[in-house]
Design a protein around this motif. Structure first.
Motif, PDB file in Angstrom:
ATOM      1  N   ARG A 132       0.820  -1.215   0.000  1.00  0.00           N
ATOM      2  CA  ARG A 132       0.000   0.000   0.000  1.00  0.00           C
ATOM      3  C   ARG A 132       0.850   1.260   0.000  1.00  0.00           C
ATOM      4  O   ARG A 132       0.524   2.231  -0.681  1.00  0.00           O
ATOM      5  N   VAL A 133       1.942   1.240   0.751  1.00  0.00           N
ATOM      6  CA  VAL A 133       2.820   2.411   0.807  1.00  0.00           C
ATOM      7  C   VAL A 133       3.360   2.726  -0.576  1.00  0.00           C
ATOM      8  O   VAL A 133       3.355   3.876  -1.013  1.00  0.00           O
ATOM      9  N   PHE A 134       3.796   1.694  -1.300  1.00  0.00           N
ATOM     10  CA  PHE A 134       4.370   1.946  -2.620  1.00  0.00           C
ATOM     11  C   PHE A 134       3.324   2.291  -3.664  1.00  0.00           C
ATOM     12  O   PHE A 134       3.653   2.904  -4.683  1.00  0.00           O
ATOM     13  N   GLU A 135       2.081   1.961  -3.437  1.00  0.00           N
ATOM     14  CA  GLU A 135       1.019   2.408  -4.345  1.00  0.00           C
ATOM     15  C   GLU A 135       0.841   3.914  -4.238  1.00  0.00           C
ATOM     16  O   GLU A 135       0.457   4.564  -5.193  1.00  0.00           O
ATOM     17  N   ASN A 136       1.127   4.472  -3.053  1.00  0.00           N
ATOM     18  CA  ASN A 136       0.883   5.889  -2.797  1.00  0.00           C
ATOM     19  C   ASN A 136       2.131   6.765  -2.868  1.00  0.00           C
ATOM     20  O   ASN A 136       2.023   7.977  -2.776  1.00  0.00           O
ATOM     21  N   VAL A 137       3.296   6.168  -3.000  1.00  0.00           N
ATOM     22  CA  VAL A 137       4.527   6.959  -3.069  1.00  0.00           C
ATOM     23  C   VAL A 137       4.696   7.505  -4.480  1.00  0.00           C
ATOM     24  O   VAL A 137       4.614   6.763  -5.454  1.00  0.00           O
ATOM     25  N   GLY A 138       4.948   8.809  -4.556  1.00  0.00           N
ATOM     26  CA  GLY A 138       5.130   9.455  -5.850  1.00  0.00           C
ATOM     27  C   GLY A 138       6.426   9.058  -6.522  1.00  0.00           C
ATOM     28  O   GLY A 138       7.360   8.595  -5.878  1.00  0.00           O
ATOM     29  N   LYS A 139       6.467   9.235  -7.819  1.00  0.00           N
ATOM     30  CA  LYS A 139       7.656   8.869  -8.598  1.00  0.00           C
ATOM     31  C   LYS A 139       8.809   9.843  -8.339  1.00  0.00           C
ATOM     32  O   LYS A 139       9.958   9.463  -8.313  1.00  0.00           O
ATOM     33  N   GLU A 140       8.503  11.108  -8.193  1.00  0.00           N
ATOM     34  CA  GLU A 140       9.544  12.122  -8.084  1.00  0.00           C
ATOM     35  C   GLU A 140       9.764  12.618  -6.661  1.00  0.00           C
ATOM     36  O   GLU A 140      10.881  12.881  -6.268  1.00  0.00           O
ATOM     37  N   GLN A 141       8.701  12.755  -5.895  1.00  0.00           N
ATOM     38  CA  GLN A 141       8.842  13.381  -4.594  1.00  0.00           C
ATOM     39  C   GLN A 141       8.027  12.620  -3.558  1.00  0.00           C
ATOM     40  O   GLN A 141       6.912  12.179  -3.817  1.00  0.00           O
ATOM     41  N   VAL A 142       8.598  12.485  -2.387  1.00  0.00           N
ATOM     42  CA  VAL A 142       7.939  11.811  -1.280  1.00  0.00           C
ATOM     43  C   VAL A 142       7.458  12.889  -0.316  1.00  0.00           C
ATOM     44  O   VAL A 142       8.230  13.775   0.059  1.00  0.00           O
ATOM     45  N   THR A 143       6.194  12.819   0.078  1.00  0.00           N
ATOM     46  CA  THR A 143       5.676  13.793   1.036  1.00  0.00           C
ATOM     47  C   THR A 143       6.237  13.500   2.422  1.00  0.00           C
ATOM     48  O   THR A 143       6.767  12.409   2.683  1.00  0.00           O
ATOM     49  N   HIS A 144       6.087  14.460   3.313  1.00  0.00           N
ATOM     50  CA  HIS A 144       6.579  14.276   4.684  1.00  0.00           C
ATOM     51  C   HIS A 144       5.871  13.096   5.357  1.00  0.00           C
ATOM     52  O   HIS A 144       6.516  12.281   6.021  1.00  0.00           O
ATOM     53  N   ASP A 145       4.564  12.989   5.175  1.00  0.00           N
ATOM     54  CA  ASP A 145       3.819  11.870   5.775  1.00  0.00           C
ATOM     55  C   ASP A 145       4.278  10.527   5.206  1.00  0.00           C
ATOM     56  O   ASP A 145       4.406   9.544   5.937  1.00  0.00           O
ATOM     57  N   GLN A 146       4.521  10.466   3.896  1.00  0.00           N
ATOM     58  CA  GLN A 146       5.021   9.238   3.285  1.00  0.00           C
ATOM     59  C   GLN A 146       6.407   8.903   3.823  1.00  0.00           C
ATOM     60  O   GLN A 146       6.706   7.739   4.089  1.00  0.00           O
ATOM     61  N   ASN A 147       7.230   9.912   4.020  1.00  0.00           N
ATOM     62  CA  ASN A 147       8.563   9.717   4.564  1.00  0.00           C
ATOM     63  C   ASN A 147       8.488   9.125   5.975  1.00  0.00           C
ATOM     64  O   ASN A 147       9.223   8.200   6.314  1.00  0.00           O
ATOM     65  N   ILE A 148       7.578   9.640   6.779  1.00  0.00           N
ATOM     66  CA  ILE A 148       7.382   9.111   8.135  1.00  0.00           C
ATOM     67  C   ILE A 148       6.960   7.647   8.068  1.00  0.00           C
ATOM     68  O   ILE A 148       7.501   6.796   8.782  1.00  0.00           O
ATOM     69  N   ASN A 149       6.002   7.333   7.199  1.00  0.00           N
ATOM     70  CA  ASN A 149       5.519   5.956   7.056  1.00  0.00           C
ATOM     71  C   ASN A 149       6.618   5.024   6.556  1.00  0.00           C
ATOM     72  O   ASN A 149       6.766   3.905   7.054  1.00  0.00           O
ATOM     73  N   LEU A 150       7.383   5.469   5.571  1.00  0.00           N
ATOM     74  CA  LEU A 150       8.469   4.653   5.023  1.00  0.00           C
ATOM     75  C   LEU A 150       9.537   4.375   6.083  1.00  0.00           C
ATOM     76  O   LEU A 150       9.986   3.242   6.240  1.00  0.00           O
ATOM     77  N   THR A 151       9.912   5.403   6.826  1.00  0.00           N
ATOM     78  CA  THR A 151      10.939   5.246   7.852  1.00  0.00           C
ATOM     79  C   THR A 151      10.465   4.329   8.967  1.00  0.00           C
ATOM     80  O   THR A 151      11.202   3.453   9.426  1.00  0.00           O
ATOM     81  N   SER A 152       9.223   4.490   9.368  1.00  0.00           N
ATOM     82  CA  SER A 152       8.651   3.640  10.411  1.00  0.00           C
ATOM     83  C   SER A 152       8.610   2.182   9.966  1.00  0.00           C
ATOM     84  O   SER A 152       9.001   1.272  10.719  1.00  0.00           O
ATOM     85  N   LEU A 153       8.167   1.950   8.753  1.00  0.00           N
ATOM     86  CA  LEU A 153       8.095   0.593   8.207  1.00  0.00           C
ATOM     87  C   LEU A 153       9.498   0.001   8.066  1.00  0.00           C
ATOM     88  O   LEU A 153       9.722  -1.162   8.402  1.00  0.00           O
ATOM     89  N   TYR A 154      10.433   0.796   7.592  1.00  0.00           N
ATOM     90  CA  TYR A 154      11.828   0.357   7.465  1.00  0.00           C
ATOM     91  C   TYR A 154      12.361  -0.095   8.824  1.00  0.00           C
ATOM     92  O   TYR A 154      12.947  -1.169   8.950  1.00  0.00           O
ATOM     93  N   ASN A 155      12.154   0.726   9.842  1.00  0.00           N
ATOM     94  CA  ASN A 155      12.641   0.398  11.181  1.00  0.00           C
ATOM     95  C   ASN A 155      11.997  -0.876  11.714  1.00  0.00           C
ATOM     96  O   ASN A 155      12.663  -1.705  12.334  1.00  0.00           O
ATOM     97  N   GLU A 156      10.719  -1.041  11.456  1.00  0.00           N
ATOM     98  CA  GLU A 156      10.001  -2.230  11.920  1.00  0.00           C
ATOM     99  C   GLU A 156      10.511  -3.491  11.225  1.00  0.00           C
ATOM    100  O   GLU A 156      10.768  -4.510  11.871  1.00  0.00           O
ATOM    101  N   ILE A 157      10.677  -3.423   9.924  1.00  0.00           N
ATOM    102  CA  ILE A 157      11.095  -4.599   9.152  1.00  0.00           C
ATOM    103  C   ILE A 157      12.562  -4.953   9.409  1.00  0.00           C
ATOM    104  O   ILE A 157      12.894  -6.111   9.610  1.00  0.00           O
ATOM    105  N   PHE A 158      13.433  -3.951   9.417  1.00  0.00           N
ATOM    106  CA  PHE A 158      14.866  -4.211   9.536  1.00  0.00           C
ATOM    107  C   PHE A 158      15.380  -4.159  10.975  1.00  0.00           C
ATOM    108  O   PHE A 158      16.561  -4.391  11.212  1.00  0.00           O
ATOM    109  N   GLY A 159      14.498  -3.828  11.917  1.00  0.00           N
ATOM    110  CA  GLY A 159      14.936  -3.747  13.307  1.00  0.00           C
ATOM    111  C   GLY A 159      15.942  -2.630  13.534  1.00  0.00           C
ATOM    112  O   GLY A 159      16.836  -2.755  14.363  1.00  0.00           O
TER     113      GLY A 159
END
Length: 88
Positions: free
Chosen positions: A33-60
């Motif tokens: 779902r995150v990648f369906e909503n991530v823009g091709k050129e620019q990531v919004t601040h909210d998307q950045n927060i979601n991506l970082t949170s998911l990254y931390n959760e998955i990679f510990g």
């Protein structure tokens, strides 16, 4: 450590060995779902927060949300690699 964390999600293409680490079905669904909503050129601040949170959760990891374009691209690349390993 980062390379080892990324490799943990890969598996042998001819099934000689499996993944060292699995992500949950919920994490996989969120990742899609995150990648369906991530823009091709620019990531919004909210998307950045979601991506970082998911990254931390998955990679510990404990990465902080950053405005560094290279750092955000690295997070996106790593998460896309995990998603691709589950799509194969």
């Amino acid at each position: 450590m980062q390379v080892k964390a990324r490799i943990a999600f890969t598996k042998c293409p001819i099934d000689k060995w499996g993944r060292e680490t699995e992500i949950s079905k919920d994490q996989l669904s969120i990742l899609r779902r995150v990648f369906e909503n991530v823009g091709k050129e620019q990531v919004t601040h909210d998307q950045n927060i979601n991506l970082t949170s998911l990254y931390n959760e998955i990679f510990g990891m404990n990465k902080k949300v950053t405005t560094c374009g290279s750092c955000v691209k690295e997070i996106i690349r790593d998460l896309k690699e995990v998603l691709k390993s589950y799509e194969d």
